[in-house]
Design a protein around this motif. Structure first.
Motif, PDB file in Angstrom:
ATOM      1  N   PRO A 181      20.425  31.158  92.490  1.00 32.90           N
ATOM      2  CA  PRO A 181      21.576  30.684  93.269  1.00 32.90           C
ATOM      3  C   PRO A 181      21.475  31.094  94.726  1.00 32.90           C
ATOM      4  CG  PRO A 181      22.206  32.563  91.931  1.00 32.90           C
ATOM      5  CD  PRO A 181      20.804  32.204  91.520  1.00 32.90           C
ATOM      6  N   PRO A 182      22.194  30.425  95.624  1.00 38.02           N
ATOM      7  CA  PRO A 182      22.179  30.799  97.043  1.00 38.02           C
ATOM      8  C   PRO A 182      22.664  32.234  97.243  1.00 38.02           C
ATOM      9  CG  PRO A 182      23.193  28.648  96.745  1.00 38.02           C
ATOM     10  CD  PRO A 182      23.016  29.228  95.385  1.00 38.02           C
ATOM     11  N   ARG A 183      22.103  32.879  98.251  1.00 42.33           N
ATOM     12  CA  ARG A 183      22.436  34.282  98.510  1.00 42.33           C
ATOM     13  C   ARG A 183      23.826  34.416  99.117  1.00 42.33           C
ATOM     14  NH1 ARG A 183      21.520  37.593 103.307  1.00 42.33           N
ATOM     15  NH2 ARG A 183      21.616  39.790 102.698  1.00 42.33           N
ATOM     16  N   HIS A 184      24.509  35.496  98.749  1.00 41.65           N
ATOM     17  CA  HIS A 184      25.787  35.852  99.364  1.00 41.65           C
ATOM     18  C   HIS A 184      25.709  37.344  99.682  1.00 41.65           C
ATOM     19  CE1 HIS A 184      30.086  36.383 100.060  1.00 41.65           C
ATOM     20  NE2 HIS A 184      30.195  35.060 100.091  1.00 41.65           N
ATOM     21  N   ALA A 185      25.675  37.677 100.985  1.00 39.93           N
ATOM     22  CA  ALA A 185      25.413  39.056 101.411  1.00 39.93           C
ATOM     23  C   ALA A 185      26.457  40.022 100.896  1.00 39.93           C
ATOM     24  CB  ALA A 185      25.336  39.114 102.940  1.00 39.93           C
ATOM     25  N   ARG A 186      27.718  39.639 100.903  1.00 41.99           N
ATOM     26  CA  ARG A 186      28.757  40.564 100.462  1.00 41.99           C
ATOM     27  C   ARG A 186      28.610  40.906  98.985  1.00 41.99           C
ATOM     28  NH1 ARG A 186      34.097  38.502 102.559  1.00 41.99           N
ATOM     29  NH2 ARG A 186      33.832  36.955 100.908  1.00 41.99           N
ATOM     30  N   ALA A 187      28.191  39.929  98.205  1.00 39.99           N
ATOM     31  CA  ALA A 187      27.992  40.195  96.781  1.00 39.99           C
ATOM     32  C   ALA A 187      26.845  41.169  96.555  1.00 39.99           C
ATOM     33  CB  ALA A 187      27.729  38.892  96.039  1.00 39.99           C
ATOM     34  N   GLU A 188      25.774  41.069  97.379  1.00 34.06           N
ATOM     35  CA  GLU A 188      24.651  41.990  97.209  1.00 34.06           C
ATOM     36  C   GLU A 188      25.043  43.429  97.514  1.00 34.06           C
ATOM     37  OE1 GLU A 188      20.709  39.227  97.961  1.00 34.06           O
ATOM     38  OE2 GLU A 188      21.375  40.609  99.517  1.00 34.06           O
ATOM     39  N   GLY A 189      26.030  43.625  98.365  1.00 32.55           N
ATOM     40  CA  GLY A 189      26.438  44.975  98.713  1.00 32.55           C
ATOM     41  C   GLY A 189      27.342  45.635  97.691  1.00 32.55           C
ATOM     42  N   ARG A 190      27.780  44.898  96.686  1.00 31.67           N
ATOM     43  CA  ARG A 190      28.678  45.455  95.692  1.00 31.67           C
ATOM     44  C   ARG A 190      27.917  46.353  94.732  1.00 31.67           C
ATOM     45  NH1 ARG A 190      33.083  41.847  94.856  1.00 31.67           N
ATOM     46  NH2 ARG A 190      33.654  43.090  93.024  1.00 31.67           N
ATOM     47  N   THR A 191      28.543  47.463  94.340  1.00 32.67           N
ATOM     48  CA  THR A 191      27.981  48.363  93.329  1.00 32.67           C
ATOM     49  C   THR A 191      28.484  47.922  91.962  1.00 32.67           C
ATOM     50  OG1 THR A 191      27.909  50.200  94.881  1.00 32.67           O
ATOM     51  CG2 THR A 191      27.794  50.735  92.527  1.00 32.67           C
ATOM     52  N   LEU A 192      27.571  47.704  91.034  1.00 30.23           N
ATOM     53  CA  LEU A 192      27.930  47.207  89.718  1.00 30.23           C
ATOM     54  C   LEU A 192      27.934  48.332  88.698  1.00 30.23           C
ATOM     55  CD1 LEU A 192      25.785  43.951  89.726  1.00 30.23           C
ATOM     56  CD2 LEU A 192      28.197  44.198  90.283  1.00 30.23           C
ATOM     57  N   ALA A 193      28.812  48.215  87.740  1.00 34.11           N
ATOM     58  CA  ALA A 193      28.920  49.226  86.692  1.00 34.11           C
ATOM     59  C   ALA A 193      27.701  49.157  85.777  1.00 34.11           C
ATOM     60  CB  ALA A 193      30.199  49.007  85.888  1.00 34.11           C
ATOM     61  N   PRO A 194      27.323  50.274  85.157  1.00 35.99           N
ATOM     62  CA  PRO A 194      26.197  50.238  84.215  1.00 35.99           C
ATOM     63  C   PRO A 194      26.535  49.416  82.984  1.00 35.99           C
ATOM     64  CG  PRO A 194      27.292  52.364  84.140  1.00 35.99           C
ATOM     65  CD  PRO A 194      27.898  51.618  85.287  1.00 35.99           C
ATOM     66  N   ALA A 195      25.519  48.976  82.283  1.00 39.27           N
ATOM     67  CA  ALA A 195      25.730  48.166  81.089  1.00 39.27           C
ATOM     68  C   ALA A 195      26.438  48.979  80.017  1.00 39.27           C
ATOM     69  CB  ALA A 195      24.390  47.656  80.563  1.00 39.27           C
ATOM     70  N   PRO A 196      27.417  48.386  79.327  1.00 35.89           N
ATOM     71  CA  PRO A 196      28.102  49.108  78.250  1.00 35.89           C
ATOM     72  C   PRO A 196      27.188  49.315  77.054  1.00 35.89           C
ATOM     73  CG  PRO A 196      28.813  46.824  78.314  1.00 35.89           C
ATOM     74  CD  PRO A 196      27.934  47.027  79.512  1.00 35.89           C
ATOM     75  N   ALA A 197      27.579  50.209  76.190  1.00 37.51           N
ATOM     76  CA  ALA A 197      26.807  50.467  74.985  1.00 37.51           C
ATOM     77  C   ALA A 197      26.834  49.248  74.076  1.00 37.51           C
ATOM     78  CB  ALA A 197      27.382  51.674  74.251  1.00 37.51           C
ATOM     79  N   PRO A 198      25.781  49.024  73.298  1.00 36.91           N
ATOM     80  CA  PRO A 198      25.770  47.858  72.397  1.00 36.91           C
ATOM     81  C   PRO A 198      26.930  47.928  71.408  1.00 36.91           C
ATOM     82  CG  PRO A 198      23.570  48.792  72.600  1.00 36.91           C
ATOM     83  CD  PRO A 198      24.497  49.762  73.258  1.00 36.91           C
ATOM     84  N   PRO A 199      27.546  46.788  71.114  1.00 34.96           N
ATOM     85  CA  PRO A 199      28.641  46.780  70.142  1.00 34.96           C
ATOM     86  C   PRO A 199      28.103  46.876  68.719  1.00 34.96           C
ATOM     87  CG  PRO A 199      28.166  44.554  70.841  1.00 34.96           C
ATOM     88  CD  PRO A 199      27.263  45.457  71.645  1.00 34.96           C
ATOM     89  N   PRO A 200      28.974  47.145  67.757  1.00 35.84           N
ATOM     90  CA  PRO A 200      28.520  47.138  66.358  1.00 35.84           C
ATOM     91  C   PRO A 200      28.243  45.727  65.876  1.00 35.84           C
ATOM     92  CG  PRO A 200      30.894  47.443  66.471  1.00 35.84           C
ATOM     93  CD  PRO A 200      30.399  47.503  67.883  1.00 35.84           C
ATOM     94  N   ALA A 201      27.465  45.608  64.825  1.00 30.11           N
ATOM     95  CA  ALA A 201      27.183  44.285  64.264  1.00 30.11           C
ATOM     96  C   ALA A 201      28.477  43.669  63.731  1.00 30.11           C
ATOM     97  CB  ALA A 201      26.152  44.402  63.142  1.00 30.11           C
ATOM     98  N   PRO A 202      28.681  42.366  63.914  1.00 26.96           N
ATOM     99  CA  PRO A 202      29.942  41.740  63.508  1.00 26.96           C
ATOM    100  C   PRO A 202      29.972  41.431  62.015  1.00 26.96           C
ATOM    101  CG  PRO A 202      28.527  40.086  64.442  1.00 26.96           C
ATOM    102  CD  PRO A 202      27.765  41.389  64.541  1.00 26.96           C
ATOM    103  N   GLU A 203      31.184  41.213  61.518  1.00 24.95           N
ATOM    104  CA  GLU A 203      31.361  40.649  60.186  1.00 24.95           C
ATOM    105  C   GLU A 203      31.053  39.151  60.245  1.00 24.95           C
ATOM    106  OE1 GLU A 203      32.007  42.259  57.401  1.00 24.95           O
ATOM    107  OE2 GLU A 203      31.979  44.158  58.513  1.00 24.95           O
ATOM    108  N   PRO A 204      30.676  38.533  59.120  1.00 27.16           N
ATOM    109  CA  PRO A 204      30.347  37.095  59.159  1.00 27.16           C
ATOM    110  C   PRO A 204      31.506  36.226  59.613  1.00 27.16           C
ATOM    111  CG  PRO A 204      29.515  38.091  57.157  1.00 27.16           C
ATOM    112  CD  PRO A 204      30.380  39.123  57.813  1.00 27.16           C
ATOM    113  N   GLY A 205      32.749  36.582  59.293  1.00 29.29           N
ATOM    114  CA  GLY A 205      33.882  35.761  59.692  1.00 29.29           C
ATOM    115  C   GLY A 205      33.740  34.339  59.191  1.00 29.29           C
ATOM    116  N   SER A 206      33.996  33.355  60.058  1.00 29.11           N
ATOM    117  CA  SER A 206      33.924  31.951  59.646  1.00 29.11           C
ATOM    118  C   SER A 206      32.493  31.460  59.448  1.00 29.11           C
ATOM    119  CB  SER A 206      34.641  31.069  60.667  1.00 29.11           C
ATOM    120  OG  SER A 206      34.119  31.263  61.972  1.00 29.11           O
TER     121      SER A 206
END
Length: 732
Positions: A181-206
């Motif tokens: 995508p096209p560059r946006h300078a202000r977005a590049e300067g933002r500090t992003l949070a670290p990735a969250p821990a993996p979630p548990p495996a889901p139930e089959p549900g529908s």
């Protein structure tokens, strides 16, 4: 594309113009020998001795790896390769592989005056490699600027883009315009949070409603890479089922990518993921988000802050780390095919990613395309579907009204609704909203002479005339001119009849038939996302159907012949897909949900809808195409141009021995060719199209031959090129 210095400095204009760097033949990755020969002929080497540059305008160059191999954003085929540039010492730290740079590129950049290079326009590009030496036998131009130290092009994305360019006979620069995508300078300067821990495996549900559904989720959660074609049951559960598949993939520590055809559908999957996982686990990549927000979300994916992506077409290139699952929903929607060269399709790109990266693949929808049926038939993917008992419990009741019924039915002429449809709408309105699908938008988009049935045409450009409102003047659909005093050119008549009635006219007529019921419309002018559960008539064009709370009580599918009568190989498949998408929003039969389709019951797609058997319809279509040698059993390319240019191109292209050329045939002018806008002049001359098909295994050779021939025309500076489209959607 043209150089920033104007046409006279554009290297596309002829072999005498030259790019602003050395050819760097060692960096022309993926270019066939024939194309390299054309490049050598079109770009002459500078008459200077081979030297390794160490200074630039008095400034020192980088001490280590002083050469940057750059992909210049110049999407012409004869320049589809890398070029070498010198790296000044002050740019050494930032000029790393993957970053955006600006370089001089164009005629005049090779001129050496007083020890300096001059000329050439500035163009954007990407550094793909740093090297100790260049293969070019002359002094190199230097990088002009590092636009950002943010590396946005990693080797995995570069390899994918090159594979897509080769498959679709396009340039790497054009693919990267779609992928990054096209560059946006202000977005590049933002500090992003670290990735969250993996979630548990889901139930089959529908997913438990499908025979292989729970096993598919278990395989994803275990880190495996299952590939499946999923025929979803009607109803709103599809978004939650995709969200559970994403959760299972994230539970294994891998990433997931979901691509849907519209922002409305992306919002539904986004809401399902937020409800299932909470915030912070996924990014939403759609054009509606705006440039800054979209670039920020894309950076979060590239930096690894989120491991899952939901988005529309351009999200197929999202740089998800450790991709474990790629999902495509409703692959038959035309929105999945990009409108810009080289016209890649989401399904094919994600198949490439699954094959190259060894990740899971899920192709889902209420319908089943012929391409999906081929994936199952070949054994590349396994089917996931519910048994017939489950389908009967979930699907609505489907009834048909044919031509003979309409001929005997006076209500059909009085209120545009056959008696059966009128009664179904009346009964449905007691319990909730009723959906009415009309295959054309507008008021009366197609008119003809009442006396001789000759289509009404514009006197200026011969475009079709249409009525935009009741008692309003006629308007040309091509040039936009008013036609206040039309007369038939064949019989002199001045009375008109409607050949096709649009959504607004239908809403007007239904309002008169049900005066106490509110009527809502959803189409191009205004697309509704949801409607309440209260009684109302909802008139919609295909693809714009809003979701009703609790489901529609009934649906009326009008003018089925208008979808089936298109002169196109995919007409039946597309009609069934649009009907199924509307009927899937209706309540189950056990809850009183009913669908009435105005079409002949004997037609194959109508029977498939009545039985709710899209898989069987796709399998029969695939068998017929195999007999005829049509896609997806074969690979096909459409080549379009003026008769003289097309004939010259077909004579010059070195097609594979097993290629077959169909045509050329004239291309009808629909007023929608590139550059045509309301008020524009008529066509710039007749055009023809040839279809070239090859058997399985020769698709890569066909794409390479077309790309090489197109590069030759570009290198010679031809005034007009042909348009090439691999795997065209419309093969008439």
């Amino acid at each position: 594309m043209s150089s920033e210095n104007g046409p006279e400095n554009d290297p596309e204009n002829g072999p005498e113009q030259r790019p602003g760097t050395g050819p760097g033949e060692g960096g022309a990755q993926g270019a066939p020998p024939e194309q390299l020969a054309l490049i050598r002929d079109s770009v002459r080497k500078a008459a200077v001795p081979r030297a390794k540059p160490r200074t630039w305008r008095g400034a020192a160059l980088a001490k280590e790896l002083p050469v940057a191999r750059v992909l210049v954003d110049k999407g012409v085929l004869h320049l589809d390769r890398y070029f070498d540039y010198a790296v000044p010492e002050e740019l050494d730290a930032d000029a790393q592989p993957g970053v955006r740079v600006r370089v001089r590129f164009g005629a005049g950049a090779h001129q050496v005056r007083e020890g300096r290079r001059e000329g050439g326009g500035l163009r954007d590009g990407f550094i793909v490699e740093r090297r100790a030496e260049s293969d070019y036998a002359g002094p190199l131009a230097a990088l002009a600027q590092v636009l950002s130290p943010e590396p946005v092009l990693d080797p995995e994305l570069l390899a994918l883009a090159r594979a897509v360019a080769d498959r679709y006979a396009g340039s790497l620069a054009d693919v990267l315009q779609l992928a990054v995508p096209p560059r946006h300078a202000r977005a590049e300067g933002r500090t992003l949070a670290p990735a969250p821990a993996p979630p548990p495996a889901p139930e089959p549900g529908s997913w438990g409603r499908y025979e292989r559904g729970p096993g598919f989720l278990s395989a994803l959660a275990a880190g495996e890479a299952p590939r499946a074609v999923w025929t979803a049951l009607p109803g709103p559960q599809w978004a939650e089922e995709i969200a559970r598949a994403v959760q299972a993939t994230l539970a294994s520590g891998r990433g997931a990518l979901v691509v849907v055809p519209s922002g409305r559908l992306a919002a539904r999957v986004d809401a399902a993921l937020r409800e299932l996982l909470g915030p912070g686990h996924h990014a939403l990549l759609t054009a509606d988000a705006g440039q800054e927000r979209r670039y920020l979300e894309w950076l979060a994916v590239r930096r690894g802050s989120v491991r899952a992506v939901v988005g529309t077409r351009a999200a197929m290139f999202a740089p998800v780390r450790e991709l474990g699952l790629a999902v495509v929903w409703d692959d038959g929607d035309a929105a999945h095919s990009d409108d810009n060269a080289p016209f890649p399709h989401v399904r094919e790109v994600l198949e490439l990613r699954a094959a190259r990266g060894g990740c899971g693949f899920l192709l889902g929808g209420w319908n089943c395309t012929v391409e999906a049926a081929q994936l199952v038939s070949s054994g590349w993917a396994a089917p996931i579907a519910a048994d017939r008992a489950q389908v009967r419990r979930t699907a609505p009741l489907v009834r048909t009204v044919g031509d003979q019924d309409l001929a005997r039915d006076g209500a059909a002429r009085a209120a545009r609704l056959p008696s059966m449809a009128w009664e179904t709408a009346r009964d449905g309105l007691r319990d909730g909203p009723v959906l009415v699908q009309v295959p054309r938008r507008g008021y009366v988009p197609r008119l003809a002479c009442e006396r001789c049935r000759e289509p009404a045409r514009c006197r200026h450009c011969a475009g079709p005339l249409q009525a935009t409102e009741r008692d309003a003047a006629l308007l040309c659909a091509w040039c936009g001119r008013d036609e206040p005093a039309w007369r038939c050119g064949m019989c002199g008549g001045f009375r008109l009849r409607a050949q096709v009635v649009g959504a607004r006219r239908t809403a007007e007529e239904l309002g008169r038939a049900f005066p106490a019921v509110p009527v809502r419309t959803s189409g191009r002018e205004q697309v509704l996302d949801t409607v309440p559960a209260s009684p109302a008539l909802v008139v919609s064009t295909p693809g714009a159907e809003p979701v009703a709370e609790g489901g529609y009580a009934a649906a009326l599918l009008l003018d089925g012949w208008a979808m089936l009568s298109r002169p196109d190989l995919r007409a039946a498949e597309d009609a069934l897909r649009r009907w199924t998408a509307a009927a899937a929003l209706v309540r189950p039969q056990e809850s009183g949900g009913t669908v009435v389709i105005v079409a002949e019951a004997s037609l194959r797609p109508v029977q498939a809808l009545v039985r709710w058997d899209p898989v069987g319809h796709a399998a029969r279509e695939l068998a017929e195409r195999a007999e005829l040698g049509f896609p997806p059993v074969s690979r096909m390319a459409a080549v379009t141009g003026t008769p003289e240019v097309l004939a010259e191109f077909l004579a010059a292209v070195g097609l594979p021995p097993d290629a077959e050329v169909l045509g050329p045939v004239p291309v009808p002018d629909t007023g929608q060719r590139a550059g045509r806008r309301p008020g524009a002049t008529p066509a710039d001359g007749p055009r023809e199209r040839a279809l070239i098909r090859v058997p399985p295994g020769s698709g890569a050779a066909l794409a390479s031959a077309l790309k090489t021939a197109q590069a030759a025309r570009t290198a010679r500076g031809g005034a007009e090129q042909v348009a090439i489209r691999i795997d065209p959607l419309d093969i008439g």
